[in-house]
Design an enzyme around this catalytic site. Structure first.
Site, PDB file in Angstrom:
ATOM      1  N   SER A 104       0.809  -1.219   0.000  1.00  0.00           N
ATOM      2  CA  SER A 104       0.000   0.000   0.000  1.00  0.00           C
ATOM      3  C   SER A 104       0.843   1.270   0.000  1.00  0.00           C
ATOM      4  CB  SER A 104      -0.951   0.014   1.211  1.00  0.00           C
ATOM      5  OG  SER A 104      -0.242  -0.207   2.415  1.00  0.00           O
ATOM      6  N   ASP A 351      -3.708   5.929  11.463  1.00  0.00           N
ATOM      7  CA  ASP A 351      -2.811   5.460  10.415  1.00  0.00           C
ATOM      8  C   ASP A 351      -1.548   6.312  10.472  1.00  0.00           C
ATOM      9  OD1 ASP A 351      -1.390   4.745   8.177  1.00  0.00           O
ATOM     10  OD2 ASP A 351      -3.018   5.061   6.748  1.00  0.00           O
ATOM     11  N   HIS A 354       0.987   5.369   6.312  1.00  0.00           N
ATOM     12  CA  HIS A 354       0.756   5.977   4.994  1.00  0.00           C
ATOM     13  C   HIS A 354       0.808   7.501   5.115  1.00  0.00           C
ATOM     14  CE1 HIS A 354      -1.156   1.970   4.937  1.00  0.00           C
ATOM     15  NE2 HIS A 354      -0.544   1.904   3.769  1.00  0.00           N
TER      16      HIS A 354
END
Length: 375
Positions: A104, A351, A354
């Site tokens: 990702s 998160d 990312h």
């Protein structure tokens, strides 16, 4: 597709090359430097001018209240780093195909890369898999294809996990078989960027020659417990070996590991990231896990460079500059207005791996185009 390096170099590219370096091209390490304020310029796009941003990284739309994190730019210590110029990039990539292969983080990077040239030419999404993890876009005017291929281990793997990361069983990982998802398309690509890392920390059973050779954290009787770096090393050897020995000439960027910035826990144990400015050099260090991964990467890259057949292999060493940006993650703003209707002290999932878009990852594109233009 054509050769990995275009024969015809446009006037735009030559003009850009004139101010890429203060010294000679070989004397500058563009990955050693610092983050500096970039006011009032800021990012070349916003969440309203780019529609390819996935909702988990669309921090502004999701209600993140601060915006200072978008006004920093990576600056090498010993040379200029020109900003990514979308017209130059598209000219350079005319009649070419480029793929990002990995997890990702690779998808996060592709979203960033898409947002900048899309201000010049709007790409058309021409393919996506069932889960929207692998995608392909086409820039019609420039006959340029950009792909992202979901391959978190780079080798063949059977994964028992939902989209939110909750596993129902151990990964079955074949360390000696490159993933067919990218191998079957490899001959179409002129440029590839490969990256992996964090998925190798997961519980997994390791196979070589279709035989179990060990596992990581699986607790299966009579199966040898192995550390994650064994599997990571073998997977990189398999992947880089396939690329360097292939008869297809491709320009390959090998990206180093991306550290996360969870504090006081991990993603599933209450970890968070609420810093609003970058670290300064010396203010933080890589965790042991990231250091182990990086050492494996550097060792295997060095071996692969010595074994390459026709392809060009370059290190895309973003680990240190990523380490210095704890402020650039979605945090709780991976979700739309996560505290709306809740107690302000409520715990929500963060998160801290990312990157927000726009955000620090946009500087990776400055590095990317300068590496390509150096050649």
């Amino acid at each position: 597709m054509g050769s990995a390096v275009p024969i015809h170099v446009s006037k735009n590219i030559l003009n850009m090359l004139q101010f890429c370096w203060l010294g000679s091209p070989g004397s500058c390490d563009i990955f050693t430097g610092e983050w500096v304020k970039d006011n009032p310029t800021g990012p070349p796009y916003t969440n309203t001018t780019c529609d390819t941003i996935e909702h988990h990284q669309n921090c502004m739309k999701n209600g993140r209240p601060d915006s200072g994190y978008i006004y920093w730019r990576w600056t090498p210590r010993d040379c200029n780093l020109p900003k990514f110029h979308p017209k130059t990039f598209l000219t350079f990539m005319r009649n070419k195909s480029m793929a990002f292969i990995g997890d990702s983080i690779s998808r996060n990077h592709v979203q960033s890369l898409l947002c900048i040239p899309s201000q010049v030419e709007r790409p058309v999404e021409v393919y996506h898999d069932k889960e929207y993890r692998s995608k392909r876009w086409f820039f019609h005017t420039h006959n340029f294809t950009l792909s992202v291929i979901w391959s978190p281990f780079l080798t063949e793997a059977k994964i028992f996990e939902d989209y939110d990361g909750h596993a129902s069983g151990a990964v079955r990982l074949h360390l000696d078989q490159p993933h067919s998802e990218w191998v079957n398309q490899f001959g179409k690509f002129d440029y590839v960027e490969i990256a992996a890392g964090k998925w190798f920390l997961k519980t997994a059973v390791y196979y070589e020659n279709n035989t179990i050779v060990g596992c990581h954290n699986c607790k299966i009787e009579n199966v040898t417990e192995l550390e994650f770096d064994y599997a990571y090393r073998r997977a990189l050897q398999t992947t880089l070996g396939f690329i360097t020995k292939s008869d297809h000439k491709v320009y390959t960027l090998f990206q180093t590991t991306t550290p996360d910035h969870f504090e006081n826990g991990e993603w599933n144990t209450g970890g968070y990231c609420n810093r609003t400015v970058p670290f300064e050099e010396g203010e933080t260090e890589l965790r042991d896990i990231d250091s182990i991964m990086r050492n494996v990467e550097l060792e295997e890259f060095k071996k692969a460079v010595g074994d390459t057949n026709r392809s060009t292999l370059k290190l895309f060493d973003t680990t240190r500059l990523a380490l210095l940006r704890p402020d650039g993650h979605p945090g709780p703003y991976r979700a739309f207005h996560p505290f709306e209707g809740k107690d302000p002290s409520a715990k929500v999932q963060n998160d801290c791996l990312h990157w927000c878009l726009p955000g620090p990852i946009d500087s990776w594109n400055d590095l990317l185009i300068n590496i390509l233009l150096r050649e």
